[in-house]
Design a protein around this motif. Structure first.
Motif, PDB file in Angstrom:
ATOM      1  N   ALA A 167       0.836  -1.403  -0.037  1.00 33.32           N
ATOM      2  CA  ALA A 167      -0.054  -0.070  -0.012  1.00 33.32           C
ATOM      3  C   ALA A 167       1.050   1.251   0.139  1.00 33.32           C
ATOM      4  O   ALA A 167       2.032   1.180   0.344  1.00 33.32           O
ATOM      5  CB  ALA A 167      -0.765   0.002   1.186  1.00 33.32           C
ATOM      6  N   THR A 168       0.165   2.444  -0.232  1.00 30.88           N
ATOM      7  CA  THR A 168       1.120   3.670  -0.266  1.00 30.88           C
ATOM      8  C   THR A 168       1.267   4.195   1.127  1.00 30.88           C
ATOM      9  O   THR A 168       0.619   3.739   2.290  1.00 30.88           O
ATOM     10  CB  THR A 168       0.470   4.746  -0.848  1.00 30.88           C
ATOM     11  N   ALA A 235      -2.297   4.651  -6.517  1.00 28.93           N
ATOM     12  CA  ALA A 235      -3.137   6.059  -6.411  1.00 28.93           C
ATOM     13  C   ALA A 235      -3.510   6.090  -4.807  1.00 28.93           C
ATOM     14  O   ALA A 235      -3.982   7.103  -4.547  1.00 28.93           O
ATOM     15  CB  ALA A 235      -4.239   6.144  -7.095  1.00 28.93           C
ATOM     16  N   GLY A 236      -3.187   5.086  -4.147  1.00 31.78           N
ATOM     17  CA  GLY A 236      -3.589   5.293  -2.831  1.00 31.78           C
ATOM     18  C   GLY A 236      -4.874   4.735  -2.396  1.00 31.78           C
ATOM     19  O   GLY A 236      -5.612   4.926  -1.425  1.00 31.78           O
ATOM     20  N   LEU A 237      -5.778   4.037  -3.306  1.00 33.07           N
ATOM     21  CA  LEU A 237      -7.025   3.606  -2.989  1.00 33.07           C
ATOM     22  C   LEU A 237      -7.289   2.554  -1.921  1.00 33.07           C
ATOM     23  O   LEU A 237      -8.277   2.294  -1.520  1.00 33.07           O
ATOM     24  CB  LEU A 237      -7.847   3.379  -4.287  1.00 33.07           C
ATOM     25  N   GLY A 238      -6.137   1.696  -1.626  1.00 33.97           N
ATOM     26  CA  GLY A 238      -6.161   1.112  -0.658  1.00 33.97           C
ATOM     27  C   GLY A 238      -4.960  -0.224  -0.828  1.00 33.97           C
ATOM     28  O   GLY A 238      -4.055  -0.146  -1.407  1.00 33.97           O
ATOM     29  N   ILE A 239      -5.196  -1.301  -0.247  1.00 35.22           N
ATOM     30  CA  ILE A 239      -3.942  -2.447  -0.116  1.00 35.22           C
ATOM     31  C   ILE A 239      -4.493  -3.234  -1.193  1.00 35.22           C
ATOM     32  O   ILE A 239      -5.543  -3.608  -1.701  1.00 35.22           O
ATOM     33  CB  ILE A 239      -4.207  -3.255   1.075  1.00 35.22           C
ATOM     34  N   ILE A 240      -3.491  -3.645  -2.112  1.00 38.53           N
ATOM     35  CA  ILE A 240      -3.297  -4.484  -3.238  1.00 38.53           C
ATOM     36  C   ILE A 240      -2.447  -5.674  -3.007  1.00 38.53           C
ATOM     37  O   ILE A 240      -1.263  -5.711  -2.408  1.00 38.53           O
ATOM     38  CB  ILE A 240      -3.036  -3.709  -4.255  1.00 38.53           C
ATOM     39  N   GLN A 241      -2.587  -6.807  -3.546  1.00 36.29           N
ATOM     40  CA  GLN A 241      -1.893  -7.785  -3.766  1.00 36.29           C
ATOM     41  C   GLN A 241      -1.531  -7.925  -5.316  1.00 36.29           C
ATOM     42  O   GLN A 241      -2.409  -7.974  -6.224  1.00 36.29           O
ATOM     43  CB  GLN A 241      -2.439  -9.062  -3.396  1.00 36.29           C
ATOM     44  N   THR A 242      -0.246  -7.906  -5.707  1.00 33.61           N
ATOM     45  CA  THR A 242       0.178  -7.768  -7.192  1.00 33.61           C
ATOM     46  C   THR A 242       1.422  -8.501  -7.287  1.00 33.61           C
ATOM     47  O   THR A 242       2.093  -8.879  -6.452  1.00 33.61           O
ATOM     48  CB  THR A 242       0.162  -6.390  -7.447  1.00 33.61           C
ATOM     49  N   PHE A 243       1.871  -8.701  -8.671  1.00 35.48           N
ATOM     50  CA  PHE A 243       3.058  -9.194  -8.727  1.00 35.48           C
ATOM     51  C   PHE A 243       4.300  -8.335  -8.461  1.00 35.48           C
ATOM     52  O   PHE A 243       4.226  -7.193  -8.608  1.00 35.48           O
ATOM     53  CB  PHE A 243       3.217  -9.401 -10.573  1.00 35.48           C
ATOM     54  N   ARG A 244       5.307  -8.889  -8.030  1.00 34.11           N
ATOM     55  CA  ARG A 244       6.414  -8.340  -7.368  1.00 34.11           C
ATOM     56  C   ARG A 244       7.214  -7.463  -8.610  1.00 34.11           C
ATOM     57  O   ARG A 244       7.678  -6.244  -8.678  1.00 34.11           O
ATOM     58  CB  ARG A 244       7.376  -9.187  -6.931  1.00 34.11           C
ATOM     59  N   TYR A 245       7.151  -8.135 -10.087  1.00 37.35           N
ATOM     60  CA  TYR A 245       7.853  -7.346 -11.016  1.00 37.35           C
ATOM     61  C   TYR A 245       6.934  -6.189 -11.568  1.00 37.35           C
ATOM     62  O   TYR A 245       7.454  -5.017 -11.827  1.00 37.35           O
ATOM     63  CB  TYR A 245       7.894  -8.317 -12.179  1.00 37.35           C
ATOM     64  N   SER A 246       5.888  -5.944 -10.886  1.00 36.15           N
ATOM     65  CA  SER A 246       5.036  -4.786 -11.307  1.00 36.15           C
ATOM     66  C   SER A 246       5.303  -3.846 -10.286  1.00 36.15           C
ATOM     67  O   SER A 246       5.460  -2.602 -10.665  1.00 36.15           O
ATOM     68  CB  SER A 246       3.336  -5.080 -11.362  1.00 36.15           C
TER      69      SER A 246
END
Length: 300
Positions: A167-168, A235-246
């Motif tokens: 998250a941001t 953008a700070g809209l919330g917590i995400i789970q994403t690819f580390r490469y991204s």
């Protein structure tokens, strides 16, 4: 009648399931394609296809003819490829479908090396997170992440992508840093990835003592495209789970902060997938071999 071209046109109609999709994939007028198939039927003296206003289906004789002529077309392609092999230059068009973030962050940055090695292969990339039908959409192969769900396809593993929960700094200052995965259910804003296959949000996934833990909580926003999903987190809209490469660059700059690192999500498998009943051309074979050798290091 150009019998060979008529056979190729008939095979494409069978694979696409309609004259319209077949004509689009071959870049010829639908009327021309229909005339070629009609001439082939007249020449053979049999009906190859049942046509209605809604659909096209293959007759029993048409199915037999398709299976026999497909072997001939494959042999011809092998002959052409063998002469190309003398020059060490596979050639022709290759249609590849790939998800948004995988295309922009992994595949496209790697393509200059592939194109330099195989300059006569013309790549057409379909970039989206939707599930494609490899046969009707006339796609040679698909790069897919996640579990495979179709036994009618051949798949080769091309690597495992690391996942990260983040998250941001602004979000974490406002809502606090969760200490345990279960805290995501209480007062935190989540940005979920929504699959195009069924419209469902992917759960937030963690590993705890070697066991998988799924957190299914109400999300603030759901996004069905991987680049846009990452942008929502950035953008700070919330917590995400994403690819580390991204997230690698954003994590390095401090724009995003990794959280819950003791419970990192399991790795995400990637495969290159193609139809099992379609002849593997030399251009597809070298592309798959390149993916297998090059992709794993790029998914870290």
């Amino acid at each position: 009648m150009d019998q060979l071209q008529a056979i190729k046109s008939f095979a494409r109609v069978v694979e696409a399931g309609s004259f319209t999709r077949a004509a689009d994939s071959l870049d010829v007028p639908k009327a021309t394609l229909s005339k070629q198939v009609q001439d082939l039927e007249a020449y053979l003296g049999i009906r190859l296809l049942h046509r209605t206003t809604r659909r096209v289906t293959v007759t029993a004789e048409g199915q037999q003819y398709y299976e026999k002529t497909l072997r001939i077309l494959a042999d011809l392609d092998d002959i052409d490829s063998s002469f190309s092999a003398v020059r060490n230059s596979p050639r022709g068009k290759l249609r590849v479908d790939v998800g948004g973030s995988t295309a922009s962050e992994v595949l496209i940055p790697a393509l200059p090396a592939f194109i330099a090695k195989y300059p006569e292969i013309k790549l057409e990339l379909g970039v989206s997170d939707r599930a494609v039908d490899l046969i009707s959409d006339n796609v040679d192969c698909v790069i897919r992440g996640g579990p495979l769900d179709s036994s009618s396809l051949v798949a080769r593993a091309i690597g495992q992508a690391s996942m990260v929960t983040c998250a941001t700094p602004g979000y974490l200052k406002q809502y606090g840093v969760p200490a345990y995965p279960n805290e995501l259910r209480n007062g935190h804003r989540l940005v979920s990835y929504v699959t195009t296959q069924n419209g469902r949000a992917m759960p937030f996934r963690f590993t705890e003592k070697g066991e998988l833990l799924d957190i299914k909580a109400e999300h603030l926003i759901g996004v069905n495209e991987s680049n846009a999903h990452f942008a929502a987190g950035l953008a700070g809209l919330g917590i995400i789970q994403t690819f580390r490469y991204s997230a690698k660059a954003a994590l390095a700059s401090g724009a995003l902060v990794e959280i819950l690192s003791p419970w990192r999500p399991p790795s995400y498998p990637f495969h290159v997938v193609y139809p099992q009943n379609r002849h593997v051309t030399r251009r597809l074979r070298v592309f798959i071999d390149w993916l297998v050798s090059d992709f794993p290091s790029r998914l870290d």
